[in-house]
Design a protein around this motif. Structure first.
Motif, PDB file in Angstrom:
ATOM      1  N   ASN A 158     -24.264  53.359 -17.609  1.00 18.39           N
ATOM      2  CA  ASN A 158     -23.648  52.480 -18.580  1.00 18.39           C
ATOM      3  C   ASN A 158     -23.127  53.345 -19.735  1.00 18.39           C
ATOM      4  O   ASN A 158     -23.889  54.049 -20.393  1.00 18.39           O
ATOM      5  CB  ASN A 158     -24.688  51.475 -19.094  1.00 18.39           C
ATOM      6  N   ALA A 159     -21.823  53.288 -19.987  1.00 15.04           N
ATOM      7  CA  ALA A 159     -21.198  54.131 -21.012  1.00 15.04           C
ATOM      8  C   ALA A 159     -21.740  53.832 -22.399  1.00 15.04           C
ATOM      9  O   ALA A 159     -21.888  54.745 -23.233  1.00 15.04           O
ATOM     10  CB  ALA A 159     -19.687  53.935 -20.984  1.00 15.04           C
ATOM     11  N   THR A 160     -22.068  52.572 -22.674  1.00  7.25           N
ATOM     12  CA  THR A 160     -22.607  52.208 -23.984  1.00  7.25           C
ATOM     13  C   THR A 160     -23.973  52.854 -24.207  1.00  7.25           C
ATOM     14  O   THR A 160     -24.259  53.367 -25.293  1.00  7.25           O
ATOM     15  CB  THR A 160     -22.724  50.676 -24.105  1.00  7.25           C
ATOM     16  N   GLY A 161     -24.812  52.828 -23.185  1.00  7.66           N
ATOM     17  CA  GLY A 161     -26.121  53.467 -23.288  1.00  7.66           C
ATOM     18  C   GLY A 161     -25.998  54.958 -23.530  1.00  7.66           C
ATOM     19  O   GLY A 161     -26.726  55.541 -24.344  1.00  7.66           O
ATOM     20  N   LEU A 162     -25.049  55.587 -22.839  1.00  9.08           N
ATOM     21  CA  LEU A 162     -24.818  57.021 -23.017  1.00  9.08           C
ATOM     22  C   LEU A 162     -24.349  57.318 -24.437  1.00  9.08           C
ATOM     23  O   LEU A 162     -24.784  58.284 -25.058  1.00  9.08           O
ATOM     24  CB  LEU A 162     -23.774  57.490 -21.998  1.00  9.08           C
ATOM     25  N   ALA A 163     -23.466  56.463 -24.965  1.00  8.73           N
ATOM     26  CA  ALA A 163     -22.950  56.654 -26.323  1.00  8.73           C
ATOM     27  C   ALA A 163     -24.057  56.499 -27.363  1.00  8.73           C
ATOM     28  O   ALA A 163     -24.102  57.244 -28.355  1.00  8.73           O
ATOM     29  CB  ALA A 163     -21.828  55.661 -26.593  1.00  8.73           C
ATOM     30  N   LEU A 164     -24.975  55.561 -27.144  1.00  9.24           N
ATOM     31  CA  LEU A 164     -26.075  55.350 -28.085  1.00  9.24           C
ATOM     32  C   LEU A 164     -27.029  56.553 -28.108  1.00  9.24           C
ATOM     33  O   LEU A 164     -27.539  56.931 -29.166  1.00  9.24           O
ATOM     34  CB  LEU A 164     -26.842  54.080 -27.720  1.00  9.24           C
ATOM     35  N   LEU A 189     -24.348  65.709 -17.597  1.00  8.79           N
ATOM     36  CA  LEU A 189     -23.002  65.141 -17.571  1.00  8.79           C
ATOM     37  C   LEU A 189     -22.462  65.066 -16.145  1.00  8.79           C
ATOM     38  O   LEU A 189     -21.739  64.130 -15.782  1.00  8.79           O
ATOM     39  CB  LEU A 189     -22.060  65.972 -18.451  1.00  8.79           C
ATOM     40  N   TYR A 190     -22.815  66.059 -15.331  1.00  6.46           N
ATOM     41  CA  TYR A 190     -22.396  66.038 -13.923  1.00  6.46           C
ATOM     42  C   TYR A 190     -23.007  64.837 -13.204  1.00  6.46           C
ATOM     43  O   TYR A 190     -22.324  64.114 -12.473  1.00  6.46           O
ATOM     44  CB  TYR A 190     -22.817  67.333 -13.242  1.00  6.46           C
ATOM     45  N   LEU A 191     -24.308  64.599 -13.429  1.00  3.33           N
ATOM     46  CA  LEU A 191     -24.962  63.454 -12.798  1.00  3.33           C
ATOM     47  C   LEU A 191     -24.423  62.136 -13.337  1.00  3.33           C
ATOM     48  O   LEU A 191     -24.349  61.142 -12.617  1.00  3.33           O
ATOM     49  CB  LEU A 191     -26.478  63.531 -13.017  1.00  3.33           C
ATOM     50  N   ALA A 192     -24.022  62.131 -14.606  1.00  6.36           N
ATOM     51  CA  ALA A 192     -23.465  60.917 -15.203  1.00  6.36           C
ATOM     52  C   ALA A 192     -22.155  60.516 -14.530  1.00  6.36           C
ATOM     53  O   ALA A 192     -21.789  59.347 -14.520  1.00  6.36           O
ATOM     54  CB  ALA A 192     -23.246  61.126 -16.700  1.00  6.36           C
ATOM     55  N   ALA A 193     -21.438  61.514 -13.992  1.00 12.27           N
ATOM     56  CA  ALA A 193     -20.182  61.225 -13.290  1.00 12.27           C
ATOM     57  C   ALA A 193     -20.422  60.699 -11.879  1.00 12.27           C
ATOM     58  O   ALA A 193     -19.506  60.180 -11.244  1.00 12.27           O
ATOM     59  CB  ALA A 193     -19.316  62.476 -13.229  1.00 12.27           C
ATOM     60  N   ILE A 194     -21.659  60.833 -11.384  1.00 18.27           N
ATOM     61  CA  ILE A 194     -21.992  60.402 -10.022  1.00 18.27           C
ATOM     62  C   ILE A 194     -22.763  59.089 -10.027  1.00 18.27           C
ATOM     63  O   ILE A 194     -22.450  58.174  -9.273  1.00 18.27           O
ATOM     64  CB  ILE A 194     -22.837  61.486  -9.307  1.00 18.27           C
ATOM     65  N   LEU A 195     -23.763  59.000 -10.899  1.00 14.83           N
ATOM     66  CA  LEU A 195     -24.618  57.822 -10.942  1.00 14.83           C
ATOM     67  C   LEU A 195     -23.949  56.671 -11.701  1.00 14.83           C
ATOM     68  O   LEU A 195     -23.080  56.909 -12.548  1.00 14.83           O
ATOM     69  CB  LEU A 195     -25.955  58.182 -11.616  1.00 14.83           C
ATOM     70  N   ASN A 233     -18.591  56.066 -11.094  1.00 10.53           N
ATOM     71  CA  ASN A 233     -17.491  55.684 -11.969  1.00 10.53           C
ATOM     72  C   ASN A 233     -17.637  56.387 -13.298  1.00 10.53           C
ATOM     73  O   ASN A 233     -18.597  56.143 -14.030  1.00 10.53           O
ATOM     74  CB  ASN A 233     -17.513  54.165 -12.183  1.00 10.53           C
ATOM     75  N   PRO A 234     -16.743  57.303 -13.695  1.00  6.45           N
ATOM     76  CA  PRO A 234     -16.887  58.057 -14.910  1.00  6.45           C
ATOM     77  C   PRO A 234     -16.965  57.186 -16.153  1.00  6.45           C
ATOM     78  O   PRO A 234     -17.505  57.592 -17.162  1.00  6.45           O
ATOM     79  CB  PRO A 234     -15.616  58.929 -14.934  1.00  6.45           C
ATOM     80  N   THR A 235     -16.426  55.975 -16.119  1.00  2.00           N
ATOM     81  CA  THR A 235     -16.471  55.108 -17.294  1.00  2.00           C
ATOM     82  C   THR A 235     -17.802  54.380 -17.400  1.00  2.00           C
ATOM     83  O   THR A 235     -18.074  53.728 -18.384  1.00  2.00           O
ATOM     84  CB  THR A 235     -15.349  54.050 -17.223  1.00  2.00           C
ATOM     85  N   GLY A 236     -18.614  54.521 -16.365  1.00  2.00           N
ATOM     86  CA  GLY A 236     -19.932  53.915 -16.400  1.00  2.00           C
ATOM     87  C   GLY A 236     -19.956  52.547 -15.762  1.00  2.00           C
ATOM     88  O   GLY A 236     -19.038  51.765 -15.877  1.00  2.00           O
ATOM     89  N   GLY A 237     -21.047  52.228 -15.101  1.00  2.00           N
ATOM     90  CA  GLY A 237     -21.212  50.907 -14.521  1.00  2.00           C
ATOM     91  C   GLY A 237     -21.831  49.974 -15.542  1.00  2.00           C
ATOM     92  O   GLY A 237     -22.879  50.256 -16.085  1.00  2.00           O
ATOM     93  N   GLU A 238     -21.195  48.873 -15.829  1.00  2.00           N
ATOM     94  CA  GLU A 238     -21.708  47.947 -16.826  1.00  2.00           C
ATOM     95  C   GLU A 238     -22.864  47.138 -16.241  1.00  2.00           C
ATOM     96  O   GLU A 238     -22.846  46.756 -15.083  1.00  2.00           O
ATOM     97  CB  GLU A 238     -20.599  46.987 -17.283  1.00  2.00           C
TER      98      GLU A 238
END
Length: 342
Positions: free
Chosen positions: A276-282, A267-273, A121-126
């Motif tokens: 958490n979008a918040t963790g990525l933003a931090l 970033l490619y792996l972030a679109a697959i795995l 999920n590109p928006t990240g799994g919460e």
């Protein structure tokens, strides 16, 4: 007469069964491997494709890809949960039920298919998705496994309970409840039990058939190793250090190039795995604070803020309650210390 006997013998000897082995989490590389193997097995005119399966689960989108390839295949697909002690948990339950023929070895288990994370999920799994999202995901998973079980004429009620209640059963119980079609002690026994079975109008001739194993391609093997939280985290570190190194020593070029490549891969792996979008933003904020401190010295205030942001972001990056996609403190703590010293 002699010529006819030779031809008949050659035809009998030509019967083959394709085999692949899946041992580990289900991901994009697994889905690609299975889809390719189905096509190769069909091209070889094999009697069927046997997938020896042992998995704790995996990504939902990869599972959907595999299920679609099963349901759309003209080649009989046999999922065999083996060897003894193996499991078809979570995604593995969906895959086994979707097979043309589902088989298990003694002392194996199937079930516990309640969705933990969406994945891909590109928006990240919460880590703690709201109740509405959890309910939507559960309802989708229930309806999805219900449709699969109905299509394969398997126990629909048990399949739904595997998702709703995380029900898990042994091979013997699965056979009794008509979740699977047969139990086989090993591959030769499986071939004997498959022989003569009519599948989609085709009578399988597997007794004494030659087993032709289809191996993972080099690219699939590499990708299977790469799509892990640890790899993505290390790539993010390389990207961060490369960018900072390029800014602190302009003209060095190499740190910037390496950092840019690592960033794109991360970033490619972030679109697959299930990230958490918040963790990525931090973590991105930490990088920005480190860069700002280079050009606007604040006696370490921004650096300290960056270290704190990096640590919290790393802890939040993956769901630590997820047994498949969690990032160990053994990576997070040393990375934070190295970043602080860097």
């Amino acid at each position: 007469m002699a010529l006819w006997l030779v031809c008949a013998g050659a035809a009998a000897a030509a019967e083959t069964v394709s085999l692949i082995k899946i041992d580990g989490a289900i991901g994009p590389a697994t889905a690609s491997y299975i889809s390719r193997s189905i096509e190769e097995s069909r091209a070889k005119n094999a009697q069927c494709l046997i997938i020896q399966l042992n998995t704790p689960g995996g990504l939902l989108d990869s599972t959907q890809t595999i299920v679609q390839s099963f349901l759309g295949s003209t080649e009989p697909v046999v999922v065999y949960v083996a060897p003894t002690g193996s499991t078809a948990t979570s995604a593995g339950c969906f895959i086994t039920i979707a097979a043309t023929v589902a088989a298990m070895a003694p002392a194996t288990t199937i079930g516990a298919a309640h969705p933990v994370t969406i994945g891909g999920n590109p928006t990240g799994g919460e880590e703690k998705p709201d109740q509405t999202m959890k309910q939507k995901l559960e309802n989708f998973s229930v309806s999805y496994i219900e449709a699969i079980a109905a299509r394969r004429h398997r126990n629909v009620e048990w399949a739904k309970s595997a998702v709703r209640e995380s029900a898990s059963i042994s091979a013997e119980k699965a056979l009794e409840l008509k979740v699977v079609d047969l139990i086989a002690t090993d591959l030769p026994d499986l071939l004997k039990r498959l022989n003569g079975r009519v599948v989609d109008g085709k009578t399988l001739k597997t007794a004494g058939a030659e087993i032709s194993e289809i191996k993972m391609s080099p690219s699939e093997r590499v990708f299977q190793k790469l799509w892990r939280p640890e790899v993505m985290f290390i790539l993010m570190l390389i990207a961060m250090y490369g960018i900072i190194g390029e800014l602190t020593t302009p003209g060095a070029i190499l740190p910037g190039v390496v950092g840019a490549i690592a960033l794109i891969l991360a970033l490619y792996l972030a679109a697959i795995l299930p990230v958490n979008a918040t963790g990525l933003a931090l973590i991105a904020l930490a990088l920005m604070l480190f860069v700002f401190d280079i050009y606007a010295p604040t006696h370490g205030v921004l650096t300290i803020g960056g270290i704190i942001s990096f640590l919290i972001g790393s802890l939040m990056l993956f769901n630590r309650a997820d047994p498949l996609f969690r990032l160990s403190l053994g990576y997070i703590i040393p990375a934070t210390l190295i970043t602080a010293l860097f």
